[in-house]
Scaffold this active site. Structure first.
Site, short mmCIF file in Angstrom:
data_model
loop_
_atom_site.label_atom_id
_atom_site.label_comp_id
_atom_site.label_asym_id
_atom_site.label_seq_id
_atom_site.Cartn_x
_atom_site.Cartn_y
_atom_site.Cartn_z
N GLU A 240 -60.88 39.94 27.22
CA GLU A 240 -60.39 39.73 28.59
C GLU A 240 -59.25 38.72 28.61
O GLU A 240 -58.29 38.86 29.36
CB GLU A 240 -61.52 39.22 29.49
CG GLU A 240 -62.57 40.28 29.79
CD GLU A 240 -63.66 39.80 30.74
OE1 GLU A 240 -63.98 40.52 31.68
OE2 GLU A 240 -64.19 38.69 30.54
N ARG A 266 -31.70 39.96 52.08
CA ARG A 266 -31.89 39.28 53.38
C ARG A 266 -30.76 38.28 53.65
O ARG A 266 -30.49 37.40 52.83
CB ARG A 266 -33.24 38.54 53.34
CG ARG A 266 -33.53 37.67 54.55
CD ARG A 266 -33.85 38.49 55.76
NE ARG A 266 -34.27 37.65 56.87
CZ ARG A 266 -34.40 38.10 58.11
NH1 ARG A 266 -34.16 39.36 58.39
NH2 ARG A 266 -34.78 37.28 59.06
N GLN A 277 -29.38 27.21 47.54
CA GLN A 277 -29.93 26.67 46.29
C GLN A 277 -31.47 26.56 46.33
O GLN A 277 -32.13 26.79 45.33
CB GLN A 277 -29.31 25.31 46.00
CG GLN A 277 -29.55 24.87 44.58
CD GLN A 277 -28.94 23.51 44.30
OE1 GLN A 277 -29.22 22.55 45.00
NE2 GLN A 277 -28.10 23.45 43.29
#
Ligand code: FAD
Length: 377
Positions: A240, A266, A277
């Protein structure tokens, strides 16, 4: 040092990512909303050889190496955007099928592996109980000798694939100690209890399993009585933390790609938000997190593939992934602004799916216990 993968592995990655984009991604939002497992998606993945990835070809599997298996998990997560599918597939392979391959008798392998590898059978593993999670040694389910077999009694909790599995490897306390049994789920004493309504990975069914006077014959015993915790369960946890965890890497890549695409698209204040930034640095931090987790996961997997000790590295990979996958998923929502908080975008699903990484297969706290014990020894 060589960090490269072979051209065949690159092709495997590309084909699995494409398959997931075609087959898994289209219905992922709807399956998440409805908490629905889709057998058709499973069949299409199984037809591509995914169900038996780590199992040698002589048993009907695809004979993938540890790194191959990581790449397949990663690619399916990146292309599929469905944490639940990754969870069910991982549980099927890593804890449902691998123990039968590694510890089964030739008869057990012949009975179960071909079907598990072609996907006509689904595998599962049941060690966790309502009162025994992190403390796997604290199980109370009993295996009482009875003639030529045993009778199992107890309740198992959080069993991935519980409602759909054909076979379940059950950990129970025999007189010798924790012992594993391969149980056919049509056995009348094996019943699926409550199905759990989870926050994420919702396309993967998870349930309580009730064992009530569940009689199993001698040929159900997997491995040696009393040795299942150390020899089989801990090995499952290891798979796992090295192989299954690679799905988280693919999920992180998909999350980052979504964030980059949204930030470029956007516009606010007359320019794409990626030009600010503060947003660009979030993307940089997400890339750093992704690369750190990927390197940690593949280092642990590479050590496993090469037969080298890797318990510390696997726990580091698991702990890092549990933290940084959630961090990236949260930043993705932040970059999406108000839209990220809605179900119109998959950013919120990514967060709900990512959270499981710090819980399933040993919590982050347990990984830190292992790491601290190792460095303090
Ligand atoms: C979606 C899902 C699928 C799963 N699938 C399977 C499956 O297929 N088969 C299966 O057998 N199990 C499965 N599990 C169980 C999973 O492995 C356990 O949930 C996990 O090991 C934690 O156990 P628990 O939930 O009982 O938490 P607990 O062990 O009760 O832990 C609760 C909290 O206490 C902390 N804690 C516990 N002990 C310590 C300690 N010694 N030191 C510090 N902190 C500690 C934990 O880190 C955690 O934060 C699944 C779980 C989930 C949620």
């Amino acid at each position: 040092m060589d960090f490269s993968i072979t051209p065949e592995q690159q092709a495997l990655y590309a084909s699995m990512k494409r398959l997931a984009a075609d087959v898994v991604a289209p219905g992922a939002a709807e399956r998440d909303r409805d908490g629905r497992w889709d057998p058709d998606v499973w069949k299409q993945l199984a037809a591509a050889g995914v169900a038996g990835m780590p199992i040698p070809e002589e048993h009907g599997g695809s004979g993938g190496s540890i790194i191959d298996c990581c790449l397949v998990n990663e690619a399916l997560a990146e292309g599929g955007h469905d944490g639940g599918l990754g969870l069910s597939l991982g549980a099927h392979w890593v804890i449902g099928t691998v123990p039968i391959w590694l510890h089964g008798t030739p008869e057990q392998q012949a009975r179960w592996l071909p079907g598990l590898c072609d996907g006509s059978l689904i595998g599962s593993w049941a060690s966790t109980e309502p009162e025994a999670g992190s403390d796997a040694a604290g199980i109370r389910t009993t295996a009482t000798p009875d003639g030529d077999g045993w009778v199992l009694n107890g309740t198992k909790m959080f069993i991935t694939n519980g409602p759909i599995a054909d076979v379940c490897t059950v950990l129970a306390l025999a007189p010798e100690g924790p012992t594993a049994f391969i149980v056919d789920t049509t056995n009348p004493g094996f019943t699926v209890g409550r199905e759990l309504d989870k926050m994420g990975c919702r396309s993967s069914p998870t349930a309580e399993i009730v064992l009530q006077d569940c009689r199993v014959e001698r040929d159900s015993l997997l491995g040696t009585p009393g040795e299942a915790l150390w020899k089989i369960a801990f090995e499952c946890f290891d798979w796992e933390r090295t192989v299954m965890i690679a799905g988280c890497v693919g999920g992180m890549r998909a999350t980052l790609d979504d964030a980059i695409a949204y930030a470029k698209d956007r516009k606010q204040f007359g320019k794409p938000i990626a030009h600010f930034q503060a947003v660009a640095h979030k993307l940089a931090d997400m890339e750093i997190n992704y690369q750190v987790v990927r390197n940690a996961v593949y280092k642990a997997a590479w050590l496993k593939e090469n037969g080298q000790p890797h318990m510390l590295e696997a726990s580091i990979a698991k702990a890092l992934a549990g933290k940084l996958a959630v961090e990236n998923a949260l930043e993705n929502i932040q970059i999406h602004g108000g839209y990220g908080y809605t179900r119109d975008f998959r950013a919120e699903r990514g967060l709900r799916d990512a959270k499981l990484t710090s819980i399933g297969g040993g919590t982050t706290e347990i990984q830190k216990l292992i790491i601290s014990r190792t460095i303090l020894a």
